[in-house]
Write a protein that holds these residues in place. Sequence first.
Motif, short mmCIF file in Angstrom:
data_model
loop_
_atom_site.label_atom_id
_atom_site.label_comp_id
_atom_site.label_asym_id
_atom_site.label_seq_id
_atom_site.Cartn_x
_atom_site.Cartn_y
_atom_site.Cartn_z
N TRP A 122 0.35 -0.98 0.25
CA TRP A 122 -0.44 0.31 -0.33
C TRP A 122 0.76 1.16 0.26
O TRP A 122 0.22 1.92 -0.84
N LYS A 126 -0.38 3.67 -2.63
CA LYS A 126 -1.47 4.49 -3.00
C LYS A 126 -0.73 5.93 -3.59
O LYS A 126 -2.13 6.22 -3.88
N THR A 136 -10.92 2.59 -7.93
CA THR A 136 -12.17 2.20 -7.13
C THR A 136 -12.19 3.23 -6.66
O THR A 136 -11.26 3.73 -5.51
N PRO A 137 -13.57 3.11 -5.94
CA PRO A 137 -13.85 3.92 -4.57
C PRO A 137 -12.89 3.81 -3.62
O PRO A 137 -12.49 4.77 -2.63
N ASP A 138 -13.11 2.28 -2.90
CA ASP A 138 -11.83 2.60 -2.21
C ASP A 138 -10.31 1.65 -2.84
O ASP A 138 -10.71 0.38 -2.15
N PRO A 139 -9.65 1.82 -3.18
CA PRO A 139 -8.48 1.12 -3.80
C PRO A 139 -7.93 0.57 -2.38
O PRO A 139 -6.87 -0.47 -3.00
N TYR A 140 -7.77 0.94 -1.17
CA TYR A 140 -6.94 0.30 -0.14
C TYR A 140 -7.59 -1.25 -0.13
O TYR A 140 -7.44 -2.66 0.32
N ALA A 141 -9.14 -1.33 -0.22
CA ALA A 141 -10.13 -2.68 0.28
C ALA A 141 -9.63 -2.61 -0.41
O ALA A 141 -10.18 -4.51 -0.92
N THR A 142 -10.07 -2.93 -1.84
CA THR A 142 -9.59 -3.39 -3.46
C THR A 142 -8.10 -4.54 -3.04
O THR A 142 -7.89 -5.27 -3.46
N LYS A 144 -6.29 -5.21 -0.36
CA LYS A 144 -6.71 -5.90 0.40
C LYS A 144 -7.34 -6.66 -0.32
O LYS A 144 -6.72 -8.03 -0.53
N GLN A 145 -7.84 -7.07 -0.99
CA GLN A 145 -9.32 -8.16 -1.57
C GLN A 145 -8.01 -8.80 -2.67
O GLN A 145 -8.25 -10.17 -2.56
#
Length: 190
Positions: A122, A126, A136-142, A144-145
Motif C-alpha cells: 500500500w 497508494k 475504485t472508490p476504496d483502493p486500499y480495500a481493493t 487488500k481483497q
Amino acid sequence: MAEDGATRDGKLRLKKTVALVGMMGAGKTAVGRALAARLGVPFLDSDSEIEQAAAMSIAEIFARDGEPFFREREYEVIARLLEEERGILSTGGGAFLAEATRNVISDKGVSLWLNADLDLLWNRVKHRDTRPLLRTPDPYATLKQIYEARVPVYALADISVTSRPEYAIEDMVDQVIDALKARPDVLETL
C-alpha cells in the motif's frame, strides 16, 4: 560488471529465466532491473512488451478489451519471452494466477515470488494512478481483497523471497541471489 559474468558475488551463470511474480508494488521491475544488471543478463518485462505490441497502456487495454483479453495476450508474451532468451522476467501482478502461465513458467524457467506484506505494498502504490485494478472508490480495500485472493497462488512459486520495508533495492537483490544460489539448476556459481 565484467562481461564474463563476474559480479560482487563471484562468477555466476543464470541457467534458466527467472520470472518474478507477486503483487503490484512488490518490486518486480525495480528489483528485476537491478538483478539483471548484477547477473549481466537481459531484463524482460511482460507488461512493457504487451504495451509495445498494442501501442497502448495496460490500463487502456483493460478499458478497451477487458481483463480476459489482456490475460490471453499476457500468456502469449510470457511464453514467447521464456523461449527467446534467458534473463530476468518481470511479470504483471495477475499473470501468475493463470494456470497456463504458471505452467509455462515452470516448464521453461523458474518462478520467484517477491513476497511483500499488505502495508508495504500500500505504501508503494497508494500515490500512483497507473494501476487499473485500483481505480475504485476504496483502493486500499481493493488492494487488500486482491492481496488476500492472490497470496495463496503466489505461494505456489518455486522460490519465495520476503521483502522488508527497510530493504533497499540492492538488499533485495542480495536476498534474491542468495535464494537463487540455493538452486544450482537455476544459478550456477562458476
